[in-house]
Structure formats: C-alpha cells, structure tokens
Design a protein around this motif. Sequence first.
Motif, PDB file in Angstrom:
ATOM      1  N   ASN A  26       6.797   7.127  11.977  1.00 30.56           N
ATOM      2  CA  ASN A  26       6.271   6.618  10.650  1.00 30.56           C
ATOM      3  C   ASN A  26       4.792   6.434  10.904  1.00 30.56           C
ATOM      4  OD1 ASN A  26       4.991   5.414   8.626  1.00 30.56           O
ATOM      5  ND2 ASN A  26       6.797   3.820   8.153  1.00 30.56           N
ATOM      6  N   LEU A  27       3.867   7.500  10.493  1.00 35.07           N
ATOM      7  CA  LEU A  27       2.528   7.438  10.883  1.00 35.07           C
ATOM      8  C   LEU A  27       1.755   6.125  10.357  1.00 35.07           C
ATOM      9  CD1 LEU A  27       1.631  11.023  10.940  1.00 35.07           C
ATOM     10  CD2 LEU A  27       2.119   9.487  12.916  1.00 35.07           C
ATOM     11  N   PHE A  28       2.093   5.788   9.258  1.00 31.77           N
ATOM     12  CA  PHE A  28       1.464   4.511   8.520  1.00 31.77           C
ATOM     13  C   PHE A  28       1.588   3.298   9.426  1.00 31.77           C
ATOM     14  CE2 PHE A  28       1.223   6.410   4.173  1.00 31.77           C
ATOM     15  CZ  PHE A  28      -0.033   6.193   4.145  1.00 31.77           C
ATOM     16  N   GLY A  29       3.073   3.071  10.114  1.00 33.92           N
ATOM     17  CA  GLY A  29       3.080   2.126  10.925  1.00 33.92           C
ATOM     18  C   GLY A  29       2.042   2.337  12.412  1.00 33.92           C
ATOM     19  N   ALA A  30       2.100   3.381  12.820  1.00 36.92           N
ATOM     20  CA  ALA A  30       1.567   3.698  13.964  1.00 36.92           C
ATOM     21  C   ALA A  30       0.047   3.417  13.757  1.00 36.92           C
ATOM     22  CB  ALA A  30       1.739   5.151  14.275  1.00 36.92           C
ATOM     23  N   ALA A  31      -0.384   3.936  12.453  1.00 38.70           N
ATOM     24  CA  ALA A  31      -1.963   3.461  12.306  1.00 38.70           C
ATOM     25  C   ALA A  31      -2.255   2.044  12.302  1.00 38.70           C
ATOM     26  CB  ALA A  31      -2.320   4.332  10.852  1.00 38.70           C
ATOM     27  N   MET A  32      -1.451   1.411  11.863  1.00 37.74           N
ATOM     28  CA  MET A  32      -1.528  -0.201  11.807  1.00 37.74           C
ATOM     29  C   MET A  32      -1.659  -0.680  13.190  1.00 37.74           C
ATOM     30  SD  MET A  32      -2.133  -0.595   8.628  1.00 37.74           S
ATOM     31  CE  MET A  32      -2.548  -2.216   8.583  1.00 37.74           C
ATOM     32  N   LEU A  33      -0.697  -0.132  14.021  1.00 40.30           N
ATOM     33  CA  LEU A  33      -0.359  -0.545  15.322  1.00 40.30           C
ATOM     34  C   LEU A  33      -1.699  -0.116  16.192  1.00 40.30           C
ATOM     35  CD1 LEU A  33       3.401   0.082  16.471  1.00 40.30           C
ATOM     36  CD2 LEU A  33       2.026  -2.187  15.829  1.00 40.30           C
ATOM     37  N   THR A  34      -2.412   0.730  15.772  1.00 42.62           N
ATOM     38  CA  THR A  34      -3.700   1.175  16.462  1.00 42.62           C
ATOM     39  C   THR A  34      -4.581   0.088  16.199  1.00 42.62           C
ATOM     40  OG1 THR A  34      -4.602   2.555  14.704  1.00 42.62           O
ATOM     41  CG2 THR A  34      -3.521   3.738  16.560  1.00 42.62           C
ATOM     42  N   GLY A  35      -4.541  -0.626  15.239  1.00 43.74           N
ATOM     43  CA  GLY A  35      -5.617  -1.704  15.054  1.00 43.74           C
ATOM     44  C   GLY A  35      -5.278  -2.797  15.868  1.00 43.74           C
TER      45      GLY A  35
END
Lengths: 364, 131
Positions: A26-35
């Motif tokens: 889930n790329l949305f989840g991954a994007a939040m995790l990069t934060g």
Amino acid sequence: MIELPLEAVLFVFLLIVGIVVGRLRNLFGAAMLTGIFSFLSAGLFTLMTAVDVAFTEAAVGAGISTVLFLATLALTDDTEKPSERSWLAIGVVTLTAIALFFGLFDMPGYGDPDAPIHGGVGKHYLEHSWAEIGLPNVVTSVLASYRGYDTFGELAVVFTAGIGVTLLLRSKSAQMGDDKAPIPFRSRAPYVREMPIVRAVAKVMLPFILLFALYVQAHGDFGPGGGFQAGVVFAAGFVLYGLVWGPRALQRVARERFLETGMAVGLLMYGGVGVAALFMGGTFLDYSAFTPEHPQHGQHWGIFLVELGVGLTVSAVMLVIYFVFTARPRSRAERNRQAGSIHPPRLTLPEVPELRASDDEGAP
Amino acid sequence: MTLATHWHYFVVIALMMTGLHLVIARNNYVKKLMGLSIFQVSVIMLYVSMGKVHGGTAPVYVMGENGEPDLGVVYSSPVPHVLMLTAIVVGVATMALGLAIVVRIKETYGTIEDDEVIEKDRQEEEALADR
C-alpha cells in the motif's frame, strides 16, 4: 551517557521503518512511513549534534516530501503490483554490502577525535571563523561565506528542478480539483476543510508556523537555521493551508506568477551579491569587500542577503512544485488511455509542395 | 575495528542496501523513488556521523565570559553538516522532478510498473513493424 542507548533505539526503529517501507504494498501507507523515517533520522542527526541538518530533514521530510509523494499517488496508483524476486538484484546488493563492509576497516571509529575529518579545513573554520566572519553559528559561516560558491550551485540546482517540474507538469487549463459541482453533504465523506477541528487547529497554527519561519531565517546566524530551513518551513505553512482549504484557496493567497518570479529573484539576489562584491573590488562572493575598513560587517551583510535569496528561492520552488502537482487534472491519464495509443502522436513532417516552374519566374 | 566503535556504520550499510534493493529490484516507480530517498538518508547519516566527536557539541560557539567564543569547548566538524544540509534540500527538489516524470509516465502508459511499460513499448514496436 544517555546518547548511546537513545541512538541505538532510534537506529533500530529507523531500520525497521525502512524495511517496512520496502515491504508495504500500500503506497499510501509507505508514503506516510517515509515521513516517520525522516522524523527518526532527524532525531538521530540531533544526537550526532548536527542540529542544522536535523532541522532541514525534519522540515523537508515531514513538510514537503511526504506531501509530494501523496500528490503523486493521487495522480497515479496507490497499490504496488508484486515484483518477482530477482536473485540477480539480491546478488548485486549482497556484493555491494560486502565491498562496503571491507571498506569499514579503514574508517575511523565513531566520535574519534583523531579522525582525519577533524583536521584540515574543518579545524580552520572552527578556530578562525569568529575572527574572520564573526558569527556564532559556524555552519552558517561556512555555508554562506567560505563555501558560498557551492551553495550558489546548490541553489541553482533547486531552481532548475523547480523549472523542470513546471515544464513537465504545468497544464494549460490550470483548473483546481475543488471547483466541481458541489455534492450534497450527506451523501459523501466530508472534505478536510469541512472538519471544524482541523480548520480551527490549522488556523491557530498557521501564523506561528510563518512567524517561526521568519525567525529561523533571521536567526540563522546565531543558532541552527538559515535560508534553506526557513524556506522549507515557510512553504510548509502554505502547503498546510492548501491541504486544509484546497489548492484554489491557496492560489488566491500565493499567486503562481508571483512565486515564479520569486524563484528567479532569490537566485539573482544571491548572484547579485556576488557580482556586487566584484564591483567593490573583491572577488566573487567576497563580502568583506563591502566594508573594507571593517570586513566583519560586510560579511554579516553579505550572509544576510545571500540567506534571504536562498530562503526566497527555496520557498518559492517548493510552493510551485506543490502547485503544479495539485493543479494537474487527474482525468488526463484516463483521457489519454481512451484515445487508444500509448504514445503521443508521432511528429510527421508536413508535405512540401513541389516547386512549379511558374514560381521560379518571380525570383531574380 | 570493533563493534563498539563501528556499529552505527553497520546500520547505515543495512539501510543503504535496503534502499539500493528497492531501486534495482522493484518494478513500481514510486517505490523506486522511496528506495532512493532511503538511500539518500543513509548516505547523509554516514557523512554526519563522521563529523561527530565524543563529548563534542553542535558547531555553534559557546560564548565565554568575555564575549568571545570559548575555544576550550569541543565542537563537531561543521563541514559535513553544511554539505548534507544543502544535499537534503537539493534531494527533495530532484525527487520532485522524478515524481513529475512518474506522473507523466502514468498519463502516457497508464501504469507505473516498469515491466508493464517495457511490455507496452514492445507491443507498440511490433504493431509498427507489422504495418
């Protein structure tokens, strides 16, 4: 020594988050995790006493890059298709890891005061920058004065990236996504700007974020901060406004044409200070030439102006990038696909009409 | 080289390899860029950690009583901090450029998976050759 266990814990978290970013489909989840990844690394930079770096990483990671990832995902896909396991890739990664591991044998230990990095030019900056520049924050002295050429180049790269993104994504019909026909409130999930708590909190925070950005800009000579951090924080404040009230509202506050001018003006200001030093009899970016009787004053002025240029360009570029990403109509991808061809129409040369004998008669 | 003095380099290498693997082994372009940003953070971490001194403080002068900086204080090296600070901002600007290219690829090909893009290119070329 509280630092060691704290560092160990943060490093372990960082590694876990990094691996989870890799595994998450889930790329949305991954994007939040990069934060979160950026936030953890900012904590580690603070423990390594690199306060300026930590500041920048926190502002960039939490404020800008996560938003950019989310904006991209809104225009593309939010789930990743499984890739097949490539043993070749694993082999390459393992070999690189082994090579780096052997490189470690020559590295100085962590925190070793005799490491080569602490001699040479770094030592000179720490011992002489008070006499030569007269600013408490050595990082700012090095950034804006000793290595001014380098920073000028970096700012030019930021500017070029801003231009590049604009050229790639700027659509002629800059229609913002939020002026569609209003949907009755009960039949849909509320927009963010209709949530009273989010609005209230954002409204209270915004002036402080912008004030803080100005403080960081002005106080960079005396403590951690400077043009790069201030520019990113300033842009992050506006991005918050855009996230809550929609990009169209943001466009009314920060006009795109104004921002595009700001991008160029900041860079020109930096270069202009350098050229001004040339005219005053110094070398390029040698601020001491401004006030020959008291070189430190010239340095202060030069650094202040240069940092202002950096802040202006960085904040304008970040906002322009945010604008073109959010203004890109989502429907474009679907329209292109319906048109059938994968590729844009190939250029065909127009047929040149053959010259007739009658045309030649008029020629001398 | 002992584990006590070099352990953080191992973590940095592990992070670097996580990023590298994402860049070369994943088909999804957004994931590749996420891998690139992880790689970038690990490189920055490597440089910044080299500037650290045991018991040292941040390279902002601690003022002595006479208004001059106290040179008895140990400071970290400011050089890697300066280089990495600008690298972070340049990094996010160039990553935005990469993401913009990803958006354009999505609009043209309808996908952001590397293997599907290659497959569509191949089909298009075959169709052109048949014509």
